[in-house]
Design an enzyme around this catalytic site. Structure first.
Site, PDB file in Angstrom:
ATOM      1  N   ASP A 135      35.431  55.544  46.304  1.00 46.45           N
ATOM      2  CA  ASP A 135      35.958  54.567  45.516  1.00 46.45           C
ATOM      3  C   ASP A 135      36.480  53.256  46.562  1.00 46.45           C
ATOM      4  O   ASP A 135      37.333  53.638  47.089  1.00 46.45           O
ATOM      5  CB  ASP A 135      36.847  54.942  44.710  1.00 46.45           C
ATOM      6  CG  ASP A 135      37.032  54.077  43.206  1.00 46.45           C
ATOM      7  OD1 ASP A 135      36.702  52.873  43.648  1.00 46.45           O
ATOM      8  OD2 ASP A 135      37.352  54.415  42.240  1.00 46.45           O
ATOM      9  N   ASP A 157      27.647  44.119  39.437  1.00 49.12           N
ATOM     10  CA  ASP A 157      27.922  44.537  38.130  1.00 49.12           C
ATOM     11  C   ASP A 157      26.723  44.995  37.448  1.00 49.12           C
ATOM     12  O   ASP A 157      26.105  44.377  36.632  1.00 49.12           O
ATOM     13  CB  ASP A 157      28.288  43.240  37.243  1.00 49.12           C
ATOM     14  CG  ASP A 157      29.187  43.469  36.055  1.00 49.12           C
ATOM     15  OD1 ASP A 157      29.149  44.772  35.743  1.00 49.12           O
ATOM     16  OD2 ASP A 157      29.632  42.662  35.152  1.00 49.12           O
TER      17      ASP A 157
END
Length: 183
Positions: A135, A157
């Protein structure tokens, strides 16, 4: 959790396996921004690269961060850049070749993408790349303040639906800005 429903910074999203914890059982404070971690089965050479080359290039963010992020490289890098979601690593490898005095950190949770970039690093003998198979938000929290000169956010996105807010990275840009050094 008593956070507002629209504030993704305060929510915890399950990972692709439905488990929101690290391997050590601790919970992620911010959730995961990615979907699945694995695709097709790795070929023998790819699995060998994951087993032998990745440990030499992988950042261990469980350890304390260095005072100067350039120290992650040997020789120390003059400038540090981050690429988030590098996929197969084509852009990251090209940039690392074009800027050999810069250090590059690639962050990609997808195992198959990690195997692809490892093959390119081996083939081109690139020494100015370090990798994190996880992450990017955790990496940004770990890096010393103002250590990055550039962040490349590839496909920032990919989840267009409103209900997928928990997987979007862009609302977390303020975390990245604390690690960004003004040029």
């Amino acid at each position: 959790m008593n956070a507002p429903a629209g504030d993704p910074a305060e929510h915890d999203a399950p990972s692709d396996d439905g488990n929101a914890s690290h391997g050590d059982g601790s919970l992620r404070a911010h959730g995961s921004f990615f979907g699945r971690r694995k695709g097709h089965k790795l070929r023998a050479h790819q699995a060998d690269l994951i087993e032998h080359l990745l440990p030499r290039l992988a950042l261990n963010i469980a350890n304390p961060a260095p005072l100067h992020a350039g120290e992650l490289f040997d020789p120390a890098a003059s400038e540090l850049r981050l690429e988030i979601g590098f996929g197969g690593g084509e852009h990251l490898v090209a940039e690392a070749g074009a800027f050999p005095n810069h250090g590059f950190i690639g962050c990609e949770p997808y195992v198959n993408g990690m195997a692809k970039i490892l093959a390119q690093i081996e083939a081109h003998r690139i020494g100015n790349i370090r990798l994190l198979a996880g992450d990017a938000a955790e990496l940004l929290a770990w890096l010393p303040p103002r250590s990055l000169i550039r962040i490349d956010l590839i496909h920032p996105d990919p989840w267009p639906k409103r209900r997928h807010w928990k997987r979007r990275f862009v609302p977390f840009r303020t975390r990245a800005s604390r690690r960004w050094r003004a040029c």
